[in-house]
Design a protein around this motif. Structure first.
Motif, PDB file in Angstrom:
ATOM      1  N   LYS A 651     -33.336 -26.337 -36.388  1.00 13.52           N
ATOM      2  CA  LYS A 651     -32.796 -27.551 -37.470  1.00 13.52           C
ATOM      3  C   LYS A 651     -32.584 -26.820 -38.810  1.00 13.52           C
ATOM      4  O   LYS A 651     -32.374 -27.581 -39.530  1.00 13.52           O
ATOM      5  CB  LYS A 651     -34.065 -28.318 -37.463  1.00 13.52           C
ATOM      6  CG  LYS A 651     -34.353 -29.189 -36.293  1.00 13.52           C
ATOM      7  CD  LYS A 651     -35.546 -29.820 -36.501  1.00 13.52           C
ATOM      8  CE  LYS A 651     -35.687 -30.931 -35.273  1.00 13.52           C
ATOM      9  NZ  LYS A 651     -37.063 -31.752 -35.416  1.00 13.52           N
ATOM     10  N   HIS A 652     -32.560 -25.607 -39.048  1.00 17.38           N
ATOM     11  CA  HIS A 652     -32.185 -24.959 -40.220  1.00 17.38           C
ATOM     12  C   HIS A 652     -30.700 -25.292 -40.619  1.00 17.38           C
ATOM     13  O   HIS A 652     -29.831 -25.384 -39.557  1.00 17.38           O
ATOM     14  CB  HIS A 652     -32.291 -23.380 -40.014  1.00 17.38           C
ATOM     15  CG  HIS A 652     -32.087 -22.681 -41.408  1.00 17.38           C
ATOM     16  ND1 HIS A 652     -30.881 -22.491 -42.309  1.00 17.38           N
ATOM     17  CD2 HIS A 652     -32.975 -21.993 -42.177  1.00 17.38           C
ATOM     18  CE1 HIS A 652     -31.196 -21.775 -43.216  1.00 17.38           C
ATOM     19  NE2 HIS A 652     -32.623 -21.424 -43.204  1.00 17.38           N
ATOM     20  N   PRO A 653     -30.413 -25.702 -41.852  1.00 19.78           N
ATOM     21  CA  PRO A 653     -29.185 -26.227 -42.176  1.00 19.78           C
ATOM     22  C   PRO A 653     -27.932 -25.312 -41.978  1.00 19.78           C
ATOM     23  O   PRO A 653     -26.911 -25.432 -41.836  1.00 19.78           O
ATOM     24  CB  PRO A 653     -29.233 -26.623 -43.487  1.00 19.78           C
ATOM     25  CG  PRO A 653     -30.546 -25.943 -44.222  1.00 19.78           C
ATOM     26  CD  PRO A 653     -31.375 -25.661 -42.758  1.00 19.78           C
ATOM     27  N   ARG A 654     -28.326 -24.145 -41.963  1.00 20.91           N
ATOM     28  CA  ARG A 654     -27.323 -22.967 -41.690  1.00 20.91           C
ATOM     29  C   ARG A 654     -27.053 -22.630 -39.978  1.00 20.91           C
ATOM     30  O   ARG A 654     -26.141 -21.742 -39.777  1.00 20.91           O
ATOM     31  CB  ARG A 654     -27.842 -21.634 -42.479  1.00 20.91           C
ATOM     32  CG  ARG A 654     -27.560 -21.868 -44.042  1.00 20.91           C
ATOM     33  CD  ARG A 654     -26.226 -21.976 -44.357  1.00 20.91           C
ATOM     34  NE  ARG A 654     -26.145 -22.100 -45.832  1.00 20.91           N
ATOM     35  CZ  ARG A 654     -26.011 -23.295 -46.599  1.00 20.91           C
ATOM     36  NH1 ARG A 654     -25.766 -24.217 -45.699  1.00 20.91           N
ATOM     37  NH2 ARG A 654     -25.919 -23.202 -47.682  1.00 20.91           N
ATOM     38  N   PHE A 655     -27.858 -23.186 -39.203  1.00 25.71           N
ATOM     39  CA  PHE A 655     -27.935 -22.640 -37.745  1.00 25.71           C
ATOM     40  C   PHE A 655     -26.729 -22.824 -37.260  1.00 25.71           C
ATOM     41  O   PHE A 655     -25.921 -21.865 -36.791  1.00 25.71           O
ATOM     42  CB  PHE A 655     -29.098 -23.587 -36.910  1.00 25.71           C
ATOM     43  CG  PHE A 655     -28.982 -23.102 -35.567  1.00 25.71           C
ATOM     44  CD1 PHE A 655     -29.980 -22.045 -35.243  1.00 25.71           C
ATOM     45  CD2 PHE A 655     -28.361 -23.532 -34.757  1.00 25.71           C
ATOM     46  CE1 PHE A 655     -30.361 -21.716 -34.021  1.00 25.71           C
ATOM     47  CE2 PHE A 655     -28.498 -23.354 -33.270  1.00 25.71           C
ATOM     48  CZ  PHE A 655     -29.473 -22.238 -32.906  1.00 25.71           C
ATOM     49  N   LEU A 656     -25.940 -23.954 -37.173  1.00 29.89           N
ATOM     50  CA  LEU A 656     -24.964 -24.066 -36.560  1.00 29.89           C
ATOM     51  C   LEU A 656     -23.669 -23.711 -37.379  1.00 29.89           C
ATOM     52  O   LEU A 656     -22.721 -22.967 -36.667  1.00 29.89           O
ATOM     53  CB  LEU A 656     -24.499 -25.766 -36.491  1.00 29.89           C
ATOM     54  CG  LEU A 656     -25.445 -26.477 -35.273  1.00 29.89           C
ATOM     55  CD1 LEU A 656     -24.875 -27.978 -35.389  1.00 29.89           C
ATOM     56  CD2 LEU A 656     -24.909 -25.983 -33.853  1.00 29.89           C
ATOM     57  N   THR A 657     -23.743 -23.434 -38.629  1.00 29.41           N
ATOM     58  CA  THR A 657     -22.568 -23.011 -39.233  1.00 29.41           C
ATOM     59  C   THR A 657     -22.540 -21.461 -39.128  1.00 29.41           C
ATOM     60  O   THR A 657     -21.490 -20.842 -39.100  1.00 29.41           O
ATOM     61  CB  THR A 657     -22.749 -23.557 -40.772  1.00 29.41           C
ATOM     62  OG1 THR A 657     -23.910 -23.021 -41.568  1.00 29.41           O
ATOM     63  CG2 THR A 657     -22.139 -24.830 -40.986  1.00 29.41           C
ATOM     64  N   SER A 663     -20.458 -15.759 -35.778  1.00 22.86           N
ATOM     65  CA  SER A 663     -20.506 -15.268 -34.483  1.00 22.86           C
ATOM     66  C   SER A 663     -19.278 -14.981 -33.848  1.00 22.86           C
ATOM     67  O   SER A 663     -18.091 -15.764 -34.480  1.00 22.86           O
ATOM     68  CB  SER A 663     -21.593 -15.822 -33.771  1.00 22.86           C
ATOM     69  OG  SER A 663     -20.916 -16.896 -33.335  1.00 22.86           O
ATOM     70  N   THR A 664     -19.132 -14.795 -32.499  1.00 25.00           N
ATOM     71  CA  THR A 664     -17.827 -14.713 -31.746  1.00 25.00           C
ATOM     72  C   THR A 664     -17.812 -16.180 -30.839  1.00 25.00           C
ATOM     73  O   THR A 664     -16.945 -16.372 -30.153  1.00 25.00           O
ATOM     74  CB  THR A 664     -17.763 -13.683 -30.800  1.00 25.00           C
ATOM     75  OG1 THR A 664     -19.092 -13.618 -29.902  1.00 25.00           O
ATOM     76  CG2 THR A 664     -17.847 -12.471 -31.634  1.00 25.00           C
ATOM     77  N   LEU A 665     -18.728 -17.117 -31.288  1.00 27.11           N
ATOM     78  CA  LEU A 665     -18.911 -18.323 -30.477  1.00 27.11           C
ATOM     79  C   LEU A 665     -17.349 -18.778 -30.141  1.00 27.11           C
ATOM     80  O   LEU A 665     -17.209 -19.180 -28.908  1.00 27.11           O
ATOM     81  CB  LEU A 665     -19.685 -19.355 -31.013  1.00 27.11           C
ATOM     82  CG  LEU A 665     -19.885 -20.723 -30.241  1.00 27.11           C
ATOM     83  CD1 LEU A 665     -20.705 -20.242 -28.906  1.00 27.11           C
ATOM     84  CD2 LEU A 665     -20.559 -21.462 -31.252  1.00 27.11           C
TER      85      LEU A 665
END
Length: 862
Positions: A651-657, A663-665
């Motif tokens: 849930k960290h605000p930076r997780f998805l960004t 990353s290489t996602l």
């Protein structure tokens, strides 16, 4: 078998040989840049040296250019050299794979612990041979091959690995040199995505060339050495297959492809039988036998090569004819070559006319829309299925009307494409069963299953397809932590439903339930996912036993520990008697197929390990639960703390960004490695729930952070230490092989992490704090695991495995450096308003190309 320690055998037969053959490979002239082979070792040294001095990837690459590359070279020429390095390193990984495959029977004891020979000897020693026989009459292992995109090798490269391994076994230097030259000129990159049919054909190669021989060898051993030539009715080893049948999130799987794959499976097994019958004909040249074999040979030839069904025996007739020939050989010809004949009879018993069981899978969310469309369409046709307003009814009301439904539908009733495809896939199962036998396609799996209604809707769709005597097992797949927790209640509703209970009775009172590790870990973190699955299995075993149902668990496992991989046979050996274990079924994915089952030796060894783990749990474990109440309480606390830690992290605000930008996602979709999209929905918006587990876990792996394999473990252990309960954890570790296996696999994830690669991120204004959070948890987990195990270093008890990991990590370190260098360049260019799009494209291509070797080098994760 050498009596030297395993690590020594590995160093002599893998590490040393790799160095020799790699030195040959590096001198081969097959690229457009002179001295690439000479420059790569220098670049590797600069990388190792640079990280020791805490340099970032950009500084390391620039240092290399400054030190070893002509200053007059343009940026394009320098980038071209980096692309050449990528090509070389990819092939170094292939070479290492081939050397390790060739050394497999030397490094691993083929008659040691976990093998059938060892199992038989232990049973004899403990006077349990009769128990072993009884168990083998009903116990099965079913590996299910899936084409999930974790295997980056195209078919021709897999062929080179196989040939190279054989040449290395013989120390055939001339052939090795030619194959290395071939490897250097063979492209790795796929210009277009494979179709599901292409994926099926690639995996059928393993069935035809590896499993066909290894599985029958195991079965022959059981029959001759454990049952003293008495016929064993149970197949013991079943093979499953997903490409062409797995529709979950894959819009490219059509009914036509499903039928085409089933035909290919049938055709391939008949080709194998044809070859074996031809070999038999050369040996059984006796009166009363030769002409009968010739008839079978012609029958198979005409069917395979001319598609002539005339004269084709049914499976039962084919098997009966072979047994009749056997009787003649035994009675009239002194049983000459009867062993070879038995081998063919056993193969027919194992593989039938289907070769492998093709599962059909679809997501419950798709079913829901399809079912509502069926209801509306039938109403508009004047053939309403229900008297109630189905769409707005409660779940209980829906289940009630579904229980008593009596109607039939055809695919062409429906204009809606997905509805038409779903109904067509069910009719395809009927067609496959008519042609390949019931074992050809007899399981329908419901992904993302959250309720009893999801099962009942799928079950009803099967019944609507004019299938009154339903020869199909309906299998819910429980994946997320909440779904696993609700699983027992779902099954109670189904077991007490009269229509479903009657169906189970017709199917021998067996219920297949699939449990997904990949999405479980993505959802709830490593400890909680594994513990939730263990508890769900206990609860589902208890509820099934209560209703007299034999539950059979099917585990959706990936390659890395973060997706349920790791030392899987150790998991099955550690389940205790509170979990039903009459069959072991698990998915074998991507690089796990080539690494664990890619050669005859490794396939036989790992199949035997799985068989042995299930049998030893039942026969030798003393039939006691895996956990005492005290240990269960400790495990519950650890899982709970770990879950809270992981969820807070997610849930960290930076997780998805962070995943999206650092990353290489987003590059996974560009690799053309698999037929299905890298996320479930087609929306452009980045949504965690749509994200598939493979690119999720893979992206952390490419960063060398391996978050899904350890995050929350260290905090949970530290929590117990701070609360004066560490002694309870030590007791749990001492008592529970399940817990020890969990932590051993987590240790593997830590061993493969390398935070110096991304240490530059800690100074990033936006993501520095987030990177530090991950690094702190890594250090915490490492510290706590070493404290708990008493080891001085990670994987101290698995020196050969650790050596393999370190060797592979050393090979790909320059590749990872290039990848991070390219990512940093992309970030720089994206900030510039006057960015040269072509230059940006070059670096994006560099990132995508560097994905391949990094993933393939991780094959020892399973």
């Amino acid at each position: 078998m050498s009596r030297k320690p395993k690590l020594e055998r590995f160093q002599e037969n893998v590490s040393a040989k790799y160095q020799i053959y790699n030195s040959i490979f590096m001198t081969l002239p097959f690229d457009g840049i002179s001295n690439t082979g000479a420059l790569l070792p220098l670049f590797s040294d600069v990388c190792a040296e640079g990280y020791e001095l805490d340099k970032n990837p950009t500084q390391i690459v620039e240092k290399f250019f400054e030190r070893y590359v002509n200053h007059n070279k343009t940026r394009a020429e320098k980038n071209n050299l980096l692309f050449r390095f990528i090509q070389y390193i990819e092939r170094q990984v292939v070479l290492f794979d081939a050397v390790e495959d060739a050394a497999f029977p030397i490094v691993n004891n083929m008659d040691g612990r976990g093998t059938l020979r060892n199992l038989k000897e232990e049973a004899e020693e403990k006077d349990k041979i009769d128990d072993l026989k009884e168990h083998l009459k009903r116990f099965k292992v079913r590996p299910v091959l899936t084409a999930h995109p974790t295997q980056f090798y195209p078919g021709q490269v897999l062929g080179i690995i196989t040939d190279l391994s054989e040449a290395i076994k013989k120390d055939d230097l001339l052939t090795i040199k030619k194959l290395l030259a071939q490897l250097g000129k063979t492209p790795f990159f796929k210009k277009k995505k494979p179709t599901p049919y292409d994926e099926a054909v690639s995996l059928i190669w393993y069935l035809q060339n590896v499993f066909y021989h290894s599985a029958s060898k195991i079965y022959d051993y059981i029959q001759k050495n454990i049952f003293d030539d008495e016929e064993v009715e149970n197949q013991v080893i079943d093979l499953g297959f997903w490409p062409g049948g797995d529709r979950d999130g894959n819009p490219f799987v059509t009914t036509e492809i499903t039928l085409k794959v089933a035909d290919r499976l049938r055709n391939t097994i008949l080709i194998n039988y044809y070859r074996d019958i031809r070999k038999l004909k050369r040996r059984l040249t006796f009166k009363g036998v030769e002409q009968r074999l010739e008839r079978l040979e012609h029958m198979l030839y005409n069917n395979v090569f001319y598609q002539k069904e005339d004269g084709m025996l049914s499976l039962a007739e084919f098997e009966a004819e072979l047994k009749s020939i056997r009787n003649v050989v035994v009675s009239d010809h002194q049983s000459l070559f009867v062993t070879e004949l038995d081998d063919v009879i056993n193969k027919v018993k194992l593989f039938g006319y289907h070769f492998a069981m093709l599962d059909i899978r679809q997501d419950s969310r798709v079913h829901q829309g399809v079912f509502e469309n069926i209801v509306d369409t039938m109403k508009n046709r004047g053939e309403a299925l229900f008297s109630i307003d189905y769409a707005n009814a409660s779940e209980a009301e829906k289940i009630k009307v579904l229980t008593h439904i009596d109607a039939s539908v055809e695919a062409d009733y429906f204009d809606n494409e997905i509805t038409n495809a779903t109904i067509s896939s069910i009719y395809a199962m009927k067609t496959i069963q008519e042609r390949n036998g019931e074992r050809g396609a007899n399981r329908y799996i419901i992904s993302n299953n959250q309720s009893a209604l999801h099962v009942m809707e799928a079950f009803t769709m099967l019944r609507l397809c004019d299938w009154k005597a339903l020869n199909v097992d309906v299998s819910p797949l429980f994946e997320t932590v909440p779904d696993l927790q609700a699983a027992q209640a779902v099954m109670r509703t189904l077991y007490t439903n009269e229509a479903y209970a009657a169906h189970l009775k017709r199917r021998g009172n067996k219920q297949y339930i699939m449990l997904g590790f990949s999405d479980g870990t993505k959802d709830g973190g490593y400890l909680m996912a594994n513990w939730s699955i263990f508890k769900a299995k206990e609860e589902l075993t208890a509820i099934s036993r209560e209703f007299g149902i034999k539950v059979i668990f099917f585990d959706g496992r990936g390659g890395p520990p973060a997706r349920g991989g790791g030392k899987t046979h150790q998991f099955y050996a550690s389940l205790g008697n509170t979990i039903e274990d009459e069959e072991i079924q698990l998915t074998i994915q991507g690089q796990t197929i080539s690494s664990n089952f890619g050669t005859l030796d490794s396939c036989q060894y790992n199949l035997e390990q799985l068989l042995s783990s299930g049998i030893s749990n039942e026969i030798f474990s003393g039939a006691k639960p895996e956990f005492s109440e005290a240990d269960k309480k400790t495990m519950e606390t650890l899982a709970s703390v770990s879950y809270d830690t992981y969820v807070a992290f997610k849930k960290h605000p930076r997780f998805l960004t962070y995943l999206e930008r650092m990353s290489t996602l987003k590059y996974y979709a560009k690799t053309n490695i698999g037929s299905r999209p890298s996320k479930r929905s087609q929306s452009k918006e980045f949504n965690f729930s749509d994200l598939r587990a493979i690119p999720f876990v893979g992206s952390w792996s490419q960063l060398k952070q391996n978050v899904p394999g350890f995050y929350g473990v260290g905090t949970a252990l530290e929590h117990m230490e701070k609360n004066g309960q560490f002694e309870a954890v030590e007791q749990l570790y001492k008592n529970s092989s399940f817990f020890r296996t969990l932590l051993a696999n987590s240790m593997m994830s830590l061993t493969k992490s390398f935070f110096k690669l991304t240490a530059y991120m800690k100074d990033n204004e936006e993501f520095g704090e987030f990177w530090s959070l991950i690094f702190e948890e890594f250090n915490r987990t490492k510290r706590m695991l070493l404290q708990l195990t008493g080891y001085k270093t990670l994987m101290e008890n698995e020196q050969a495995g650790k050596a393999s990991i370190h060797a592979r990590e050393k090979i790909v370190l320059p590749l990872l450096t290039i990848q991070q260098y390219a990512l940093r360049k992309i970030h720089e260019l994206q900030k510039d308003e006057n960015t040269d799009e072509k230059e940006l494209e070059v670096y994006e291509k560099m990132v995508t190309r560097s994905l391949f070797g990094n993933i393939n080098a991780s094959r020892n994760s399973a």
